[in-house]
Design a protein around this motif. Structure first.
Motif, PDB file in Angstrom:
ATOM      1  N   ALA A  61       0.831  -1.212   0.000  1.00  0.00           N
ATOM      2  CA  ALA A  61       0.000   0.000   0.000  1.00  0.00           C
ATOM      3  C   ALA A  61       0.861   1.256   0.000  1.00  0.00           C
ATOM      4  CB  ALA A  61      -0.933  -0.001   1.212  1.00  0.00           C
ATOM      5  N   GLU A  62       1.914   1.261   0.804  1.00  0.00           N
ATOM      6  CA  GLU A  62       2.826   2.414   0.841  1.00  0.00           C
ATOM      7  C   GLU A  62       3.417   2.676  -0.542  1.00  0.00           C
ATOM      8  OE1 GLU A  62       3.880   4.677   2.851  1.00  0.00           O
ATOM      9  OE2 GLU A  62       3.463   4.070   4.905  1.00  0.00           O
ATOM     10  N   THR A  63       3.832   1.598  -1.209  1.00  0.00           N
ATOM     11  CA  THR A  63       4.438   1.735  -2.531  1.00  0.00           C
ATOM     12  C   THR A  63       3.444   2.325  -3.527  1.00  0.00           C
ATOM     13  OG1 THR A  63       5.905  -0.144  -2.130  1.00  0.00           O
ATOM     14  CG2 THR A  63       5.541   0.488  -4.424  1.00  0.00           C
ATOM     15  N   GLN A  64       2.219   1.861  -3.485  1.00  0.00           N
ATOM     16  CA  GLN A  64       1.214   2.356  -4.423  1.00  0.00           C
ATOM     17  C   GLN A  64       0.841   3.810  -4.152  1.00  0.00           C
ATOM     18  OE1 GLN A  64       1.743  -0.642  -6.506  1.00  0.00           O
ATOM     19  NE2 GLN A  64       0.135   0.730  -7.175  1.00  0.00           N
ATOM     20  N   GLU A  65       0.724   4.166  -2.886  1.00  0.00           N
ATOM     21  CA  GLU A  65       0.392   5.548  -2.546  1.00  0.00           C
ATOM     22  C   GLU A  65       1.530   6.478  -2.961  1.00  0.00           C
ATOM     23  OE1 GLU A  65      -2.465   6.328  -1.817  1.00  0.00           O
ATOM     24  OE2 GLU A  65      -3.432   4.667  -0.779  1.00  0.00           O
ATOM     25  N   ALA A  66       2.765   6.021  -2.778  1.00  0.00           N
ATOM     26  CA  ALA A  66       3.918   6.833  -3.178  1.00  0.00           C
ATOM     27  C   ALA A  66       3.947   7.019  -4.691  1.00  0.00           C
ATOM     28  CB  ALA A  66       5.210   6.180  -2.699  1.00  0.00           C
ATOM     29  N   LEU A  67       3.528   6.003  -5.433  1.00  0.00           N
ATOM     30  CA  LEU A  67       3.499   6.105  -6.884  1.00  0.00           C
ATOM     31  C   LEU A  67       2.564   7.217  -7.342  1.00  0.00           C
ATOM     32  CD1 LEU A  67       4.096   4.991  -9.757  1.00  0.00           C
ATOM     33  CD2 LEU A  67       2.159   3.430  -9.419  1.00  0.00           C
ATOM     34  N   LEU A  68       1.431   7.339  -6.681  1.00  0.00           N
ATOM     35  CA  LEU A  68       0.456   8.348  -7.077  1.00  0.00           C
ATOM     36  C   LEU A  68       0.949   9.772  -6.826  1.00  0.00           C
ATOM     37  CD1 LEU A  68      -2.884   6.738  -5.831  1.00  0.00           C
ATOM     38  CD2 LEU A  68      -2.102   6.977  -8.191  1.00  0.00           C
ATOM     39  N   THR A  69       1.848   9.932  -5.877  1.00  0.00           N
ATOM     40  CA  THR A  69       2.294  11.280  -5.522  1.00  0.00           C
ATOM     41  C   THR A  69       3.667  11.638  -6.090  1.00  0.00           C
ATOM     42  OG1 THR A  69       3.221  10.467  -3.430  1.00  0.00           O
ATOM     43  CG2 THR A  69       0.965  11.293  -3.381  1.00  0.00           C
ATOM     44  N   GLN A  70       4.350  10.696  -6.729  1.00  0.00           N
ATOM     45  CA  GLN A  70       5.690  11.008  -7.206  1.00  0.00           C
ATOM     46  C   GLN A  70       5.643  11.948  -8.412  1.00  0.00           C
ATOM     47  OE1 GLN A  70       7.255   7.124  -8.189  1.00  0.00           O
ATOM     48  NE2 GLN A  70       6.908   7.419 -10.361  1.00  0.00           N
ATOM     49  N   ALA A  71       6.743  12.646  -8.637  1.00  0.00           N
ATOM     50  CA  ALA A  71       6.827  13.599  -9.742  1.00  0.00           C
ATOM     51  C   ALA A  71       6.737  12.859 -11.071  1.00  0.00           C
ATOM     52  CB  ALA A  71       8.144  14.364  -9.654  1.00  0.00           C
ATOM     53  N   PRO A  72       6.391  13.562 -12.148  1.00  0.00           N
ATOM     54  CA  PRO A  72       6.324  12.922 -13.468  1.00  0.00           C
ATOM     55  C   PRO A  72       7.668  12.330 -13.860  1.00  0.00           C
ATOM     56  CG  PRO A  72       5.302  15.093 -13.522  1.00  0.00           C
ATOM     57  CD  PRO A  72       5.996  14.975 -12.198  1.00  0.00           C
ATOM     58  N   ASP A  73       7.619  11.268 -14.649  1.00  0.00           N
ATOM     59  CA  ASP A  73       8.846  10.687 -15.173  1.00  0.00           C
ATOM     60  C   ASP A  73       9.536  11.694 -16.083  1.00  0.00           C
ATOM     61  OD1 ASP A  73       8.228   8.317 -13.895  1.00  0.00           O
ATOM     62  OD2 ASP A  73       7.143   7.531 -15.629  1.00  0.00           O
ATOM     63  N   GLU A 124      -3.448  24.294 -18.310  1.00  0.00           N
ATOM     64  CA  GLU A 124      -2.724  23.116 -18.784  1.00  0.00           C
ATOM     65  C   GLU A 124      -1.999  22.412 -17.647  1.00  0.00           C
ATOM     66  OE1 GLU A 124      -1.699  24.425 -23.402  1.00  0.00           O
ATOM     67  OE2 GLU A 124      -0.399  25.067 -21.757  1.00  0.00           O
ATOM     68  N   ARG A 125      -1.519  23.169 -16.674  1.00  0.00           N
ATOM     69  CA  ARG A 125      -0.870  22.552 -15.508  1.00  0.00           C
ATOM     70  C   ARG A 125      -1.874  21.682 -14.739  1.00  0.00           C
ATOM     71  NH1 ARG A 125       3.881  25.717 -13.693  1.00  0.00           N
ATOM     72  NH2 ARG A 125       4.091  27.540 -15.042  1.00  0.00           N
ATOM     73  N   ILE A 126      -3.065  22.241 -14.549  1.00  0.00           N
ATOM     74  CA  ILE A 126      -4.104  21.506 -13.822  1.00  0.00           C
ATOM     75  C   ILE A 126      -4.493  20.251 -14.597  1.00  0.00           C
ATOM     76  CG2 ILE A 126      -6.461  21.594 -12.925  1.00  0.00           C
ATOM     77  CD1 ILE A 126      -6.034  24.654 -12.609  1.00  0.00           C
ATOM     78  N   LEU A 127      -4.683  20.394 -15.896  1.00  0.00           N
ATOM     79  CA  LEU A 127      -5.059  19.255 -16.739  1.00  0.00           C
ATOM     80  C   LEU A 127      -3.987  18.178 -16.694  1.00  0.00           C
ATOM     81  CD1 LEU A 127      -6.836  17.858 -18.845  1.00  0.00           C
ATOM     82  CD2 LEU A 127      -5.700  19.235 -20.608  1.00  0.00           C
ATOM     83  N   ARG A 128      -2.733  18.581 -16.787  1.00  0.00           N
ATOM     84  CA  ARG A 128      -1.627  17.617 -16.777  1.00  0.00           C
ATOM     85  C   ARG A 128      -1.584  16.844 -15.467  1.00  0.00           C
ATOM     86  NH1 ARG A 128       4.238  18.519 -15.826  1.00  0.00           N
ATOM     87  NH2 ARG A 128       5.381  16.891 -16.869  1.00  0.00           N
ATOM     88  N   ALA A 129      -1.777  17.546 -14.351  1.00  0.00           N
ATOM     89  CA  ALA A 129      -1.756  16.888 -13.044  1.00  0.00           C
ATOM     90  C   ALA A 129      -2.923  15.912 -12.907  1.00  0.00           C
ATOM     91  CB  ALA A 129      -1.799  17.932 -11.935  1.00  0.00           C
ATOM     92  N   ASN A 130      -4.112  16.336 -13.326  1.00  0.00           N
ATOM     93  CA  ASN A 130      -5.283  15.459 -13.236  1.00  0.00           C
ATOM     94  C   ASN A 130      -5.120  14.227 -14.108  1.00  0.00           C
ATOM     95  OD1 ASN A 130      -6.676  17.092 -11.432  1.00  0.00           O
ATOM     96  ND2 ASN A 130      -7.768  18.213 -13.028  1.00  0.00           N
ATOM     97  N   ARG A 131      -4.598  14.416 -15.305  1.00  0.00           N
ATOM     98  CA  ARG A 131      -4.448  13.297 -16.220  1.00  0.00           C
ATOM     99  C   ARG A 131      -3.411  12.293 -15.697  1.00  0.00           C
ATOM    100  NH1 ARG A 131      -2.688  10.671 -20.568  1.00  0.00           N
ATOM    101  NH2 ARG A 131      -4.173  10.310 -22.257  1.00  0.00           N
ATOM    102  N   LEU A 132      -2.311  12.799 -15.167  1.00  0.00           N
ATOM    103  CA  LEU A 132      -1.271  11.918 -14.641  1.00  0.00           C
ATOM    104  C   LEU A 132      -1.808  11.080 -13.479  1.00  0.00           C
ATOM    105  CD1 LEU A 132       1.693  11.014 -14.665  1.00  0.00           C
ATOM    106  CD2 LEU A 132       2.204  12.917 -13.121  1.00  0.00           C
TER     107      LEU A 132
END
Length: 214
Positions: free
Chosen positions: A73-85, A99-107
Motif C-alpha cells: 500500500a505504501e508503494t502504491q500511494e507513493a506512486l500516485l504522488t511522485q513527480a512525473p517521469d 494546462e498545468r491543472i489538466l496535466r496533473a489530473n491526467r497523470l
C-alpha cells in the motif's frame, strides 16, 4: 511506515543485493495475489508460491500478511504522488495554468487506472487498518497541500477568485479527483474516456477557483 508488532519474529532489512531483490520479488508477488484474491482471502503460501519461494522464505523478510500488505500500500500511494517521469517532463514556462491543472489530473488518473485493482483493495482495507489508512491520508494531504499552494499563488497574481478559501477549496477539489477515480476505475461507475474525464475534472477545478488566464 513501521507497522505495529504482530508478535512475529523480528525482521530486518536485507543487507545484500540478492536479499533486496528477493524482498522486492515478494512485494511484487504479494501485489499480484492481493489483486486477484483480495486481502482476506490471500494467503502467505500463495505469495511465496507466486514469488517462486518457499513458505518459510517469506518470514525471512516479512513477519505477517498485514506487514507485506502495508508495504504494498505504501508503494502504491507513493506512486500516485511522485513527480512525473523524465519522459513526461514539459517546460513549465510553456504551460498555461489550465494546462498545468489538466496535466496533473491526467497523470493521477493514468497512474490510478494502471493500478486500479490493487487500489481497490487498498481502499477496502483502509477502512479498518490504521497504517493503511494513514498512507492513504498522506496521499490526500500531499495533493491538498500542493493544490492549496497553487491556489494561493494564483490569487496573489490575480488569476483566481480572492473569495475562495484556498484550504477548503484544495480539500474539496482533491477529494473530487480522488473519488471520481475510485468510482470510475474501481467501482466501474460508467465507461469513460480518460482524456474526457481529465478534461471535465479540469473544467470543474478551473471554474471552482475562478481561474483567469492572462
Amino acid at each position: 511506515m513501521t507497522p505495529p508488532s504482530t508478535g512475529g519474529p523480528e525482521v530486518s532489512a536485507p543487507r545484500s543485493r540478492k536479499g533486496a531483490q528477493t524482498r522486492a520479488r515478494l512485494l511484487e508477488a504479494a501485489k499480484h495475489v492481493f489483486e486477484t484474491s483480495g486481502f482476506l482471502e490471500a494467503r502467505i503460501t500463495d505469495i511465496a508460491e507466486q514469488a517462486g519461494l518457499s513458505h518459510g522464505s517469506f518470514y525471512h523478510y516479512f513477519d505477517s500478511k498485514e506487514q507485506v500488505f502495508r508495504e504494498v500500500a505504501e508503494t502504491q500511494e507513493a506512486l500516485l504522488t511522485q513527480a512525473p517521469d523524465d519522459a513526461d517532463e514539459v517546460d513549465p514556462a510553456r504551460l498555461s495554468e489550465r494546462e498545468r491543472i489538466l496535466r496533473a489530473n491526467r497523470l493521477y488518473l493514468e497512474r490510478y487506472r494502471d493500478n486500479a485493482r490493487i487500489m481497490g483493495v487498498i481502499e477496502q482495507v483502509s477502512r479498518y487498518d490504521g497504517p493503511v489508512n494513514e498512507a492513504r491520508m498522506r496521499r490526500q494531504k500531499h495533493f491538498a497541500d500542493r493544490a492549496e499552494r497553487s491556489i494561493r499563488r494564483l490569487q496573489e497574481v490575480g488569476q483566481a477568485d480572492p473569495g475562495v478559501d484556498p484550504e477548503i477549496a484544495a480539500l474539496a477539489l482533491g477529494s473530487m479527483v480522488a473519488r471520481v477515480a475510485e468510482l470510475w476505475l474501481v467501482e466501474h461507475w460508467g465507461t469513460y474516456d480518460l482524456d474526457e474525464v481529465a478534461e471535465q475534472l479540469t473544467v470543474l477545478w478551473a471554474n471552482a477557483i475562478g481561474l483567469r488566464e492572462t
